[in-house]
Design an enzyme around this catalytic site. Structure first.
Site, mmCIF file in Angstrom:
data_model
loop_
_atom_site.group_PDB
_atom_site.id
_atom_site.type_symbol
_atom_site.label_atom_id
_atom_site.label_comp_id
_atom_site.label_asym_id
_atom_site.label_seq_id
_atom_site.Cartn_x
_atom_site.Cartn_y
_atom_site.Cartn_z
ATOM 1 N N ARG A 126 -15.307 23.260 5.597
ATOM 2 C CA ARG A 126 -13.924 23.076 6.074
ATOM 3 C C ARG A 126 -13.890 22.731 7.562
ATOM 4 O O ARG A 126 -14.917 22.788 8.229
ATOM 5 C CB ARG A 126 -13.110 24.318 5.713
ATOM 6 C CG ARG A 126 -12.917 24.412 4.181
ATOM 7 C CD ARG A 126 -12.298 25.720 3.776
ATOM 8 N NE ARG A 126 -11.119 25.974 4.589
ATOM 9 C CZ ARG A 126 -10.645 27.201 4.829
ATOM 10 N NH1 ARG A 126 -11.252 28.258 4.326
ATOM 11 N NH2 ARG A 126 -9.562 27.355 5.566
ATOM 12 N N ALA A 166 -27.110 35.565 -0.844
ATOM 13 C CA ALA A 166 -26.031 35.286 -1.803
ATOM 14 C C ALA A 166 -24.950 36.349 -1.689
ATOM 15 O O ALA A 166 -25.244 37.522 -1.496
ATOM 16 C CB ALA A 166 -26.591 35.264 -3.213
ATOM 17 N N ARG A 220 11.452 2.303 -3.670
ATOM 18 C CA ARG A 220 10.603 2.326 -4.869
ATOM 19 C C ARG A 220 9.449 3.329 -4.769
ATOM 20 O O ARG A 220 8.792 3.624 -5.757
ATOM 21 C CB ARG A 220 10.047 0.917 -5.142
ATOM 22 C CG ARG A 220 11.047 0.026 -5.855
ATOM 23 C CD ARG A 220 10.540 -1.386 -5.971
ATOM 24 N NE ARG A 220 10.608 -2.094 -4.699
ATOM 25 C CZ ARG A 220 9.996 -3.259 -4.461
ATOM 26 N NH1 ARG A 220 9.252 -3.819 -5.396
ATOM 27 N NH2 ARG A 220 10.119 -3.847 -3.288
ATOM 28 N N LEU A 235 7.531 -4.845 11.276
ATOM 29 C CA LEU A 235 8.806 -4.479 10.649
ATOM 30 C C LEU A 235 8.614 -3.246 9.776
ATOM 31 O O LEU A 235 7.846 -3.273 8.810
ATOM 32 C CB LEU A 235 9.335 -5.637 9.793
ATOM 33 C CG LEU A 235 9.480 -6.996 10.496
ATOM 34 C CD1 LEU A 235 10.107 -8.010 9.546
ATOM 35 C CD2 LEU A 235 10.304 -6.870 11.773
ATOM 36 N N ALA A 288 -29.407 44.466 1.910
ATOM 37 C CA ALA A 288 -28.495 44.039 0.831
ATOM 38 C C ALA A 288 -27.415 45.084 0.611
ATOM 39 O O ALA A 288 -27.667 46.276 0.684
ATOM 40 C CB ALA A 288 -29.283 43.818 -0.456
ATOM 41 N N ARG A 329 -25.740 52.587 2.599
ATOM 42 C CA ARG A 329 -26.008 52.675 1.168
ATOM 43 C C ARG A 329 -25.758 54.104 0.714
ATOM 44 O O ARG A 329 -26.275 55.027 1.334
ATOM 45 C CB ARG A 329 -27.464 52.307 0.909
ATOM 46 C CG ARG A 329 -27.632 51.565 -0.381
ATOM 47 C CD ARG A 329 -28.965 50.904 -0.469
ATOM 48 N NE ARG A 329 -28.959 49.539 0.020
ATOM 49 C CZ ARG A 329 -30.061 48.791 0.102
ATOM 50 N NH1 ARG A 329 -31.228 49.296 -0.218
ATOM 51 N NH2 ARG A 329 -29.979 47.552 0.533
HETATM 52 C C1 UD1 Z 1 10.055 -10.803 2.401
HETATM 53 C C2 UD1 Z 1 10.326 -12.280 2.615
HETATM 54 C C3 UD1 Z 1 9.754 -13.067 1.440
HETATM 55 C C4 UD1 Z 1 8.277 -12.764 1.282
HETATM 56 C C5 UD1 Z 1 8.030 -11.252 1.184
HETATM 57 C C6 UD1 Z 1 6.550 -10.978 1.267
HETATM 58 C C7 UD1 Z 1 12.412 -12.387 3.855
HETATM 59 C C8 UD1 Z 1 13.857 -12.733 3.792
HETATM 60 N N1 UD1 Z 1 11.737 -12.526 2.720
HETATM 61 O O1 UD1 Z 1 10.795 -10.428 1.257
HETATM 62 O O2 UD1 Z 1 9.951 -14.447 1.642
HETATM 63 O O3 UD1 Z 1 7.772 -13.428 0.150
HETATM 64 O O4 UD1 Z 1 8.669 -10.548 2.277
HETATM 65 O O5 UD1 Z 1 6.283 -9.623 1.072
HETATM 66 O O6 UD1 Z 1 11.930 -12.024 4.904
HETATM 67 N N2 UD1 Z 1 12.538 -4.722 6.845
HETATM 68 C C9 UD1 Z 1 13.176 -4.296 7.988
HETATM 69 N N3 UD1 Z 1 14.535 -4.345 8.039
HETATM 70 C C10 UD1 Z 1 15.284 -4.791 6.998
HETATM 71 C C11 UD1 Z 1 14.633 -5.233 5.826
HETATM 72 C C12 UD1 Z 1 13.251 -5.200 5.788
HETATM 73 O O7 UD1 Z 1 12.512 -3.873 8.938
HETATM 74 O O8 UD1 Z 1 16.518 -4.788 7.110
HETATM 75 C C13 UD1 Z 1 11.082 -4.655 6.792
HETATM 76 C C14 UD1 Z 1 10.604 -3.803 5.648
HETATM 77 O O9 UD1 Z 1 10.412 -2.462 6.093
HETATM 78 C C15 UD1 Z 1 9.289 -4.453 5.269
HETATM 79 C C16 UD1 Z 1 9.514 -5.929 5.654
HETATM 80 O O10 UD1 Z 1 10.598 -5.955 6.540
HETATM 81 O O11 UD1 Z 1 8.218 -3.953 6.033
HETATM 82 C C17 UD1 Z 1 9.769 -6.820 4.446
HETATM 83 O O12 UD1 Z 1 10.960 -6.409 3.816
HETATM 84 P P1 UD1 Z 1 11.169 -6.518 2.258
HETATM 85 O O13 UD1 Z 1 12.507 -5.986 1.917
HETATM 86 O O14 UD1 Z 1 10.013 -5.954 1.534
HETATM 87 O O15 UD1 Z 1 11.217 -8.107 2.089
HETATM 88 P P2 UD1 Z 1 11.052 -8.897 0.748
HETATM 89 O O16 UD1 Z 1 12.347 -8.909 0.024
HETATM 90 O O17 UD1 Z 1 9.866 -8.428 0.011
HETATM 91 MG MG MG Z 2 8.542 -6.620 0.212
#
Ligand code: UD1
Ligand code: MG
Length: 429
Positions: free
Chosen positions: A308, A353, A15, A8, A396, A413
């Site tokens: 590099r 150098a 944040r 996901l 040099a 030189r």
């Molecule tokens: C979620 C869990 C919570 C758990 C926590 C752990 C749910 C409802 N809650 O909460 O129980 O303790 O993770 O970290 O699942 N994402 C999507 N689409 C969306 C929303 C989120 O792809 O619409 C993805 C975000 O990019 C992220 C992940 O899902 O990678 C988790 O989403 P986030 O909003 O962080 O969930 P939490 O509120 O932290």
């Molecule tokens: Mg989260």
């Protein structure tokens, strides 16, 4: 193993306060999402990444690195939330492992631990002294009953210290059946993936809690989290490398890209930075030197040397304040204060150098080729393109802008003048 993985990565990551998508922020030189994909690819050949925010940018980054990753675009407007993210996702195998794209510290072993057993759903849980922000996991008789999001908890549920770490391995048939049935009747008006647990329990299916290491499941939501995850990743990398025989003086001051590789016995002194897919074979990198995407073989660099990208040093000594770029040095000594760019220098040659390869004419880069046993004295400019054959002395202070044949001396030189007592005539006695 026959297991599908869904990562996901559609969330906004607000944040992070960044124009770069959250999952593309890097830990030890590799984006967080790629850490997750790499761990996933060790156990699955069916990986789908769910995208939405800056989808094109994330997809492009993935496609540049991986060939066999599938994509799914979440309809966030209509179906927000982690459950919404799964809507319309199809997976190939009987079990589907779902993880978050912002968990760069997860390892193959932890993923595997979630895929075993007979339960219909395995879910990752952690016990935390401070469970703030997480979904609470209600467990009865070692079976999970329900996950309640913090915002939906009652007083008693809020006190639960067992929380959802956010990774699940689900029977695919159940997943496909439950996802369309999710509702958004909750505090956040989102479709919660976590609600599938209650649905399974209501059908007398088993949901097993798998207790996991907090460190590996650490989610990165802010720049502070990113820095913390980086420290953990660096610690891990360095421990592995030291176990392989790499010596590190004050490891906390050393930074190593996770794509770097080591062979034989190398020494890294304090303050060393190794970037990119560098390869170090019996290398000694001295204090405060930087090696970027280069091969250092039976050679020493620094202190305060800078190598590099696309350089290859073999049996070579590069001393302080020497910068080397896109150059191959074999059996060379360049002890101090030089710039060597787009060059190839062969065995037994010495670079004095203050030597500079003038590789850039303002429009294009040009090559400097130096043969065997060439002695380049201090403070020379080698104006590229230029070819210096074997057994040549460049005196040099020479500005060299013509090729030099084997065995020659090259010297430019202006005649030296010494005017006696000039100092006193100029400044007075
Ligand atoms: C979620 C869990 C919570 C758990 C926590 C752990 C749910 C409802 N809650 O909460 O129980 O303790 O993770 O970290 O699942 N994402 C999507 N689409 C969306 C929303 C989120 O792809 O619409 C993805 C975000 O990019 C992220 C992940 O899902 O990678 C988790 O989403 P986030 O909003 O962080 O969930 P939490 O509120 O932290
Ligand atoms: Mg989260």
């Amino acid at each position: 193993m026959s297991i599908s993985i869904v990562i996901l990565a559609a969330g906004k990551g607000s944040r992070m306060k960044s124009t770069t998508p959250k999952v593309l922020h890097e830990i030890s030189g590799k984006s967080m999402l790629f850490h997750a994909i790499d761990a996933g690819q060790k156990i699955s050949d069916d990986i789908t990444v769910v995208l939405y925010h800056q989808a094109a940018r994330v997809q492009e980054a993935i496609e540049a690195e991986y060939q066999n990753v599938n994509f799914h675009m979440q309809d966030v407007e209509q179906f927000p939330g982690t459950g919404g993210a799964m809507k319309g996702v199809t997976t190939k195998y009987e079990k589907t492992l779902i993880l978050n794209g912002d968990m760069p510290l997860i390892t193959q072993n932890s993923l595997l631990a979630l895929t075993g057993g007979e339960a219909d759903i395995n879910m990752s849980v952690i016990k935390l002294d401070n469970p703030d922000g997480y979904g609470r996991v209600l467990i009865d008789n070692e079976k999970v009953q329900e996950i309640v999001e913090q915002k939906d908890c009652n007083e008693a549920q809020l006190k639960t210290k067992t929380v959802n770490a956010g990774i699940y391995c689900v029977n695919t048939e159940l997943l496909n059946r439950y996802i369309p049935l999710l509702s958004n009747d909750n505090a956040q008006e989102e479709y919660y993936l976590t609600d599938i647990v209650k649905m399974a329990v209501d059908e007398n299916r088993t949901v097993s809690p798998i207790y996991v290491e907090e460190e590996e499941f650490k989610g990165v939501n802010s720049k502070f989290d990113l820095a913390e995850a980086e420290i953990i990743m660096q610690d891990r990398l360095k421990k592995e490398l030291m176990a392989m025989g790499v010596t590190m003086r004050f490891p906390d001051t050393i930074y190593i890209d996770c794509r770097a590789s080591f062979e034989g016995e190398s020494i890294l002194e304090n303050g060393v930075t190794i970037l990119g897919a560098s390869k170090l074979i019996n290398a000694h990198i001295k204090t405060n030197s930087i090696i970027e995407n280069s091969i250092i073989e039976n050679s020493d660099v620094g202190p305060m040397g800078r190598i590099r990208p696309l350089s290859h040093l073999k049996d070579t000594h590069v001393g302080n304040f020497v910068e080397v770029k896109k150059s191959t040095l074999t059996g060379v000594k360049a002890g101090h204060l030089a710039y060597i760019g787009d060059a190839s220098i062969d065995e037994g040659s010495n670079i004095g150098a203050g030597v500079i390869t003038c590789n850039y004419d303002g429009k294009a880069k040009h090559k400097t080729i130096i043969g065997k046993n060439v002695f380049v004295g201090s403070d020379c400019q080698l104006v590229a393109p230029i070819n210096i054959e074997d057994d040549v002395i460049v005196a040099a202070g020479t500005t060299l802008n013509k090729d030099v044949k084997k065995g020659s001396l090259a010297i430019t030189r202006t005649a030296l003048k010494i005017l006696p007592d000039f100092f006193y005539k100029f400044f007075g006695k």
